[in-house]
Motif scaffolding. Structure first.
Motif, short mmCIF file in Angstrom:
data_model
loop_
_atom_site.label_atom_id
_atom_site.label_comp_id
_atom_site.label_asym_id
_atom_site.label_seq_id
_atom_site.Cartn_x
_atom_site.Cartn_y
_atom_site.Cartn_z
N THR A 156 0.81 -1.32 -0.17
CA THR A 156 0.01 -0.01 0.20
C THR A 156 0.84 1.12 -0.07
N ASP A 157 0.26 2.24 -0.15
CA ASP A 157 1.02 3.64 0.21
C ASP A 157 1.17 4.07 1.44
N LYS A 158 0.96 3.30 2.26
CA LYS A 158 0.78 3.77 3.90
C LYS A 158 2.19 3.16 4.36
N CYS A 159 3.27 3.64 4.03
CA CYS A 159 4.56 3.22 4.70
C CYS A 159 5.11 4.20 5.71
N PHE A 160 5.84 3.66 6.84
CA PHE A 160 6.38 4.41 7.89
C PHE A 160 7.41 5.46 7.33
N ILE A 161 8.32 5.03 6.62
CA ILE A 161 9.17 5.85 6.05
C ILE A 161 9.56 5.89 4.75
N LYS A 162 9.37 6.56 3.95
CA LYS A 162 9.63 6.56 2.37
C LYS A 162 11.19 6.33 1.95
N CYS A 163 11.04 5.89 0.78
CA CYS A 163 12.23 5.44 0.12
C CYS A 163 13.26 6.46 -0.03
N GLY A 164 14.34 6.60 0.11
CA GLY A 164 15.27 7.62 -0.05
C GLY A 164 15.53 8.43 1.25
N TYR A 165 14.65 8.17 2.30
CA TYR A 165 14.92 9.04 3.64
C TYR A 165 16.36 8.56 4.33
N GLY A 166 16.77 9.66 4.76
CA GLY A 166 18.08 9.44 5.35
C GLY A 166 18.38 10.89 6.50
N GLU A 167 19.04 10.50 7.58
CA GLU A 167 19.36 11.55 8.32
C GLU A 167 20.50 12.31 8.10
N SER A 168 20.68 13.53 8.99
CA SER A 168 21.53 14.14 8.55
C SER A 168 21.74 15.41 9.59
N TYR A 169 22.95 15.99 9.64
CA TYR A 169 23.14 16.95 11.14
C TYR A 169 22.66 18.23 10.58
N LYS A 213 29.39 21.36 10.50
CA LYS A 213 31.03 21.35 10.24
C LYS A 213 31.50 20.34 10.79
N PRO A 214 32.12 19.37 10.29
CA PRO A 214 32.88 18.23 11.01
C PRO A 214 34.12 18.70 11.87
N ARG A 215 34.22 17.93 12.92
CA ARG A 215 35.33 18.34 13.81
C ARG A 215 36.34 17.77 13.32
N GLN A 216 37.46 18.22 13.91
CA GLN A 216 38.73 17.69 13.36
C GLN A 216 39.06 16.25 14.37
N GLU A 217 39.31 15.39 13.54
CA GLU A 217 39.47 14.00 13.91
C GLU A 217 40.78 14.02 15.04
N PRO A 218 40.45 13.43 16.09
CA PRO A 218 41.54 13.42 17.20
C PRO A 218 42.79 12.66 16.74
N GLU A 219 43.98 13.07 17.37
CA GLU A 219 45.30 12.38 16.90
C GLU A 219 45.28 11.04 17.28
N THR A 220 45.62 9.93 16.56
CA THR A 220 45.84 8.92 16.87
C THR A 220 46.98 8.25 17.38
N HIS A 221 47.40 7.70 18.51
CA HIS A 221 48.48 7.36 19.23
C HIS A 221 48.57 5.86 19.21
N THR A 222 49.55 5.18 18.67
CA THR A 222 49.57 3.75 18.51
C THR A 222 50.80 3.22 19.59
N ASP A 223 50.80 2.34 20.17
CA ASP A 223 51.91 1.88 21.26
C ASP A 223 52.98 1.25 20.58
#
Length: 67
Positions: free
Chosen positions: A39-52, A57-67
Motif C-alpha cells: 500500500t502507500d501507507k509506509c512508515f518511512i519513504k524510500c530515500g529517507y536519510g538522516e543528516s546533521y 561542520k565536521p570536527r577535526q578527528e583526534p590524533e591517533t597514538h599507537t603503542d
C-alpha cells in the motif's frame, strides 16, 4: 559490525563524534506492519536519510597514538 575491532567501528564513531555526516539512504520503503506492505501507507519513504543539517561542520578527528 561496529563492535568488532578494525576499521568497521570507525564509520560509526566518526558519525557519533561529529567528525563526519550521515550518508546512508533507505533503498526501499519501510513499513510499520505487514498490513501496510503493498500500500502507500509506509512508515518511512524510500530515500529517507538522516543528516546533521545544512550548518554542519565536521570536527577535526583526534590524533591517533599507537603503542
Amino acid at each position: 559490525m561496529c563492535y568488532l575491532p578494525g576499521k568497521e567501528g570507525k564509520g560509526i564513531s566518526d558519525v557519533l563524534c561529529g567528525c563526519d555526516d550521515f550518508t546512508g539512504k533507505l533503498p526501499s520503503n519501510w513499513y510499520g506492519s505487514f498490513d501496510q506492505i503493498g500500500t502507500d501507507k509506509c512508515f518511512i519513504k524510500c530515500g529517507y536519510g538522516e543528516s546533521y543539517g545544512a550548518g554542519f561542520k565536521p570536527r577535526q578527528e583526534p590524533e591517533t597514538h599507537t603503542d
